[in-house]
Each structure stands twice: as structure tokens, then as C-alpha cells.
Design a protein around this motif. Structure first.
Motif, short mmCIF file in Angstrom:
data_model
loop_
_atom_site.label_atom_id
_atom_site.label_comp_id
_atom_site.label_asym_id
_atom_site.label_seq_id
_atom_site.Cartn_x
_atom_site.Cartn_y
_atom_site.Cartn_z
N GLY A 255 2.13 -6.00 3.96
CA GLY A 255 1.05 -5.43 5.17
C GLY A 255 2.32 -5.51 6.70
N ALA A 256 2.81 -6.72 6.20
CA ALA A 256 2.82 -7.41 8.07
C ALA A 256 3.89 -6.80 8.78
CB ALA A 256 2.79 -8.56 8.22
N VAL A 257 4.70 -6.82 7.10
CA VAL A 257 6.19 -5.56 7.54
C VAL A 257 6.01 -4.50 8.15
CG1 VAL A 257 8.57 -4.93 6.84
CG2 VAL A 257 7.57 -7.14 6.68
N GLY A 285 7.72 3.11 4.25
CA GLY A 285 9.09 3.09 4.25
C GLY A 285 9.03 1.46 4.23
N ALA A 286 8.82 1.48 4.79
CA ALA A 286 9.18 0.16 5.38
C ALA A 286 7.98 -1.07 4.43
CB ALA A 286 8.75 -0.80 6.40
N GLY A 287 7.45 -0.55 3.60
CA GLY A 287 6.13 -0.83 2.82
C GLY A 287 7.02 -1.08 1.59
N TYR A 288 7.35 -0.08 1.49
CA TYR A 288 7.99 -0.30 0.19
C TYR A 288 9.29 -0.75 -0.18
CZ TYR A 288 11.38 2.78 -3.29
OH TYR A 288 11.83 2.40 -5.18
N ALA A 289 10.34 -0.85 1.23
CA ALA A 289 11.61 -1.69 0.95
C ALA A 289 11.10 -3.34 0.46
CB ALA A 289 11.76 -1.23 2.14
N THR A 298 7.10 -0.75 -6.54
CA THR A 298 6.68 0.79 -5.71
C THR A 298 5.31 0.67 -4.99
OG1 THR A 298 8.11 1.27 -7.33
CG2 THR A 298 6.81 2.62 -6.07
N PRO A 299 4.50 -0.29 -5.42
CA PRO A 299 3.12 0.58 -4.82
C PRO A 299 3.17 -0.52 -3.38
CG PRO A 299 2.35 -0.40 -6.65
CD PRO A 299 4.58 -0.66 -7.08
N GLY A 300 4.47 -1.40 -3.07
CA GLY A 300 4.42 -1.54 -1.65
C GLY A 300 4.20 -0.07 -0.27
N ALA A 301 4.37 0.83 -0.91
CA ALA A 301 4.43 2.39 0.23
C ALA A 301 3.79 2.38 0.42
CB ALA A 301 5.57 3.32 -0.60
N PHE A 302 1.71 2.06 -1.37
CA PHE A 302 0.73 2.52 -0.17
C PHE A 302 0.06 1.03 0.44
CE2 PHE A 302 2.22 5.01 -4.33
CZ PHE A 302 1.29 6.41 -4.26
N VAL A 303 0.25 0.68 0.62
CA VAL A 303 -0.05 -0.78 1.40
C VAL A 303 0.66 -0.46 2.98
CG1 VAL A 303 0.57 -3.00 1.44
CG2 VAL A 303 -0.03 -2.56 -1.47
N GLY A 304 1.83 -0.50 2.52
CA GLY A 304 3.39 -0.41 4.09
C GLY A 304 1.44 0.70 4.46
N ALA A 305 2.04 2.02 3.48
CA ALA A 305 0.69 3.24 4.89
C ALA A 305 -0.37 3.13 5.11
CB ALA A 305 1.40 4.70 3.98
N GLY A 306 -0.83 2.04 4.81
CA GLY A 306 -2.56 2.20 5.03
C GLY A 306 -2.47 1.03 5.52
N VAL A 344 -4.42 -4.36 4.02
CA VAL A 344 -3.73 -5.30 2.94
C VAL A 344 -4.79 -5.92 1.69
CG1 VAL A 344 -1.92 -6.78 3.31
CG2 VAL A 344 -2.92 -5.59 4.89
N TYR A 345 -5.66 -6.88 2.26
CA TYR A 345 -6.46 -7.20 0.77
C TYR A 345 -6.86 -6.49 0.25
CZ TYR A 345 -10.07 -9.87 -1.03
OH TYR A 345 -10.78 -10.34 -2.49
N VAL A 346 -7.71 -5.73 0.60
CA VAL A 346 -7.63 -4.56 -0.38
C VAL A 346 -6.92 -3.88 -1.69
CG1 VAL A 346 -9.43 -3.00 -1.34
CG2 VAL A 346 -10.10 -3.66 0.41
N LEU A 347 -5.71 -3.77 -0.79
CA LEU A 347 -4.76 -3.16 -1.96
C LEU A 347 -3.93 -3.74 -2.33
CD1 LEU A 347 -3.62 -0.56 1.44
CD2 LEU A 347 -5.61 0.16 -1.16
N GLY A 348 -3.96 -4.69 -1.77
CA GLY A 348 -2.83 -6.01 -2.18
C GLY A 348 -3.63 -6.71 -3.85
N ARG A 349 -5.42 -6.83 -3.62
CA ARG A 349 -5.51 -7.02 -4.92
C ARG A 349 -6.11 -5.63 -6.02
NH1 ARG A 349 -6.79 -12.71 -5.43
NH2 ARG A 349 -7.93 -13.45 -3.22
N ALA A 350 -5.46 -4.66 -5.27
CA ALA A 350 -5.38 -3.51 -6.43
C ALA A 350 -4.57 -3.35 -6.87
CB ALA A 350 -5.64 -1.86 -5.37
#
Length: 352
Positions: A255-257, A285-289, A298-306, A344-350
Motif C-alpha cells: 500500500g505504501a508503495v 501497477g506499483a501495488g501489483y509489482a 496478484t491482489p497487490g494490484a487491488f491494495v495499491g489501487a485502493g 491498507v488494513y482492510v484490504l490487507g486483511r481480506a
């Protein structure tokens, strides 16, 4: 008919008193002798009279157009654009009039002239946001106590920036209260093994504490209400930023990236709609990377976008109401990261 000579008219004296001698005036005896022998008793005034001392000659009457309110003048061109030998520009306000010309703020002037009172923080605050986001991401990968260092900096800048954004400065008591609430939330998170209920409990206590302090204030009721709302909001934002401490470490990194890259993309010289779209895509894109380098995947893209979407909201708020450069380097730096903490907290837990 009487044999008395015509007497000069002395005017009506309702109190039966005659004027006394002025300084420098020759004294006289019988006040009625001058009436009986006007040619023998002539008063000689050697000093100035009252009227010549206090009254100035009146010039031509002032017309209504001269006393009418004059609107503020248009902005003058910058000094670099002024032709050689031209006089220095005016201050931007209309000339003084007899009716008064109230001074307006820059935000009010912008609205009156049809300009937007929103000024984007720019590339330098965006670079600081990106740096602080990368510090959060790297510290989260190291450990919980390493994350505390950049997190405390973020919480302090958030509290100070919010008060300055609301035009309340200096406000040491409110800033100290908001920052103390953030520290209390961090301590409660560490004691409770990073339970999110610690954030909610601290937030409730600090809202009550802010209310009690404002009720003890002797300020005007409107000012007390305004200070209460600013204190509660600053405390809430600083405390909610502690969500990075409660979130999963990999989610904090992703999320921070995402926030860092999205804010840099938002500061590019593009039209606002295109800039927002580019920032969201860059955050995803940064979250996905970053997710590919961690266990998020792969869900990092959703965390990064959110996280990028919330960061853009904080970025927008920091540019509202014609803010100063100090606001850009406090609220403009901290609000994007603070606003992204809950997501970041909610999506990271999901996706944990």
C-alpha cells in the motif's frame, strides 16, 4: 418716538450673559457703555477667534461616486513582465474610500474572480510523500518497531498539517493533543498485539477529552466549536494513521508503495481528469509489482489501487481553500498516506 439713538443689534441672549474677555483682548468696563456711545467704545480683538482656530474652509462637496465602494482591482502582472520604467504594481486591493474597503483573503478573492480556490501541492510535496511512503514500506519489511519511526513522523505532521489547513496557527494545545492521541493509540496497539479495537478505543477517549477541554475554554462559542471540530479531526486522522501498525506487514509495503507512485504521477503536469486516471493506474501497477515481491501476490494490484484512491482524496483536501506553502509541506505530505491507512488494513486483511 424716543430720543435715544439707534442701537446696534446684539442678538438674543437667553441666559442674560455677555461674553468674557479673551486672552489678549483689551478689558472693558461697563458692558452697556458701548451701546450708548458706539463710536467712542470700539472693541479691539487682538487674538484669533474661536472659528478661525477650529474650522477649516470647506472645499467642493463630495459626490456620491467618490464615496461609493470600489471592488478589488485585478491582479497586477509579475515584476518580470512589467515593462522597463513602469511604476511598481499596486497591492491588489481597491483604493481607500470614505465608505471603507474591507480586506479580503486570497481564497475569497479567488472565488470572487471566478478562480478555483484549490491549489495542488506540486512535485516537491509529492516527492516527500513518496519518500515517507517508501520509508514506511521498507520499515514494515524490517519489523514492527522499525515501522514506528516513520509512522510517528507521519502522525506528527498529520496533526500539525490539519490545524494549519484550517487556518488555526499557532495551535500548540490542539496539535499536542492530536499527536498525544496518536502515541496513545500506538502504545495500545503494541500492548494489545496490534488489535484494531485499540484504535477505536483511543479515538473515543480522545474525542471526549477534546470536548472537555473545549468546554473549559473562555473563547467565543463559535470559536470553541470550530476549535473542537479541528481538534477532533486532527486527532482522528493521526490516530487512524496508526492503522499501518495494525495491518499486515506485507500489505503495508504494498500500500505504501502504491501511494508513493500514485502521488508522484498525480503531480505530473497533466489535465486533472487525465492525471487522476494515470495516478490510479500507476498505483495499481506499483501495488501489483510490490505484491509480486511479497506474499500478497496478484491482489497487490487491488491494495495499491485502493490505497492510491484514498491518497488522491487526501491530496485533494490538502489543496483546498487557497492553502499556503506550509500547508503543502505538512498536510500535502501527510494526508495522502494517513487517508490510505484504513484501506491498507482492510484490504490487507481480506487477502491475507
Amino acid at each position: 418716538m424716543t430720543d435715544q439713538p439707534n442701537q446696534p443689534y446684539e442678538g438674543y441672549d437667553p441666559y442674560g450673559q455677555r461674553p468674557q474677555a479673551w486672552p489678549g483682548q483689551q478689558p472693558y468696563g461697563d458692558p452697556y457703555a458701548a451701546q450708548q456711545y458706539p463710536q467712542q467704545h470700539t472693541q479691539q480683538w487682538q487674538g484669533q477667534t474661536w472659528e478661525t482656530q477650529t474650522h477649516q474652509p470647506v472645499s467642493a462637496p463630495v459626490t456620491a461616486a467618490e464615496t461609493a465602494y470600489l471592488p478589488p482591482q485585478a491582479y497586477a502582472a509579475p515584476a518580470a513582465d512589467q515593462p522597463a520604467g513602469a511604476p511598481a504594481p499596486a497591492s491588489g486591493y481597491g483604493p481607500a474610500t470614505l465608505a471603507g474597503n474591507a480586506r479580503v483573503t486570497d481564497a475569497q478573492r479567488a472565488r470572487a474572480e471566478g478562480r478555483s480556490p484549490i491549489i495542488e501541492p506540486g512535485m516537491q510535496p509529492a516527492a516527500l510523500t513518496a519518500l515517507l511512503g517508501l520509508l514506511l514500506a521498507g520499515a514494515a519489511a524490517v519489523g514492527t518497531y522499525a515501522l514506528l519511526v516513520p509512522l510517528v513522523v507521519l502522525q506528527a505532521v498529520t496533526a500539525a498539517g490539519w490545524f494549519r489547513l484550517n487556518g488555526m496557527w499557532p495551535a500548540r494545545q490542539g496539535i499536542a493533543l492530536g499527536f498525544a492521541g496518536a502515541l496513545a493509540a500506538d502504545a495500545a496497539l503494541l500492548v494489545s498485539d496490534r488489535s484494531p479495537s485499540a484504535i477505536l478505543g483511543t479515538l473515543g477517549v480522545w474525542v471526549l477529552l477534546a470536548l472537555v477541554l473545549q468546554l473549559r475554554s473562555h473563547a467565543d462559542p463559535d470559536e470553541r466549536m470550530y476549535g473542537l471540530m479541528a481538534t477532533v479531526a486532527a486527532s482522528a486522522l493521526a490516530i487512524v494513521a496508526g492503522g499501518y501498525l495494525a495491518a499486515d506487514a506485507d500489505a503495508v509495503t504494498v500500500g505504501a508503495v502504491g501511494v508513493a507512485v500514485a502521488i508522484l504521477a498525480r503531480a505530473l503536469p497533466l489535465p486533472t481528469p487525465a492525471s487522476v486516471v494515470v495516478a490510479l493506474l500507476a498505483g495499481a501497477g506499483a501495488g501489483y509489482a510490490a505484491g509480486a515481491l511479497t506474499d500478497v501476490g496478484t491482489p497487490g494490484a487491488f491494495v495499491g489501487a485502493g490505497a492510491a484512491a484514498c491518497a488522491l482524496i487526501g491530496h485533494r483536501v490538502a489543496g483546498y481553500d487557497y492553502p499556503s506553502r506550509f500547508v503543502h509541506f505538512t498536510a500535502g505530505v501527510a494526508l495522502p498516506l494517513a487517508a490510505a491507512a484504513p484501506v491498507v488494513y482492510v484490504l490487507g486483511r481480506a487477502w491475507a
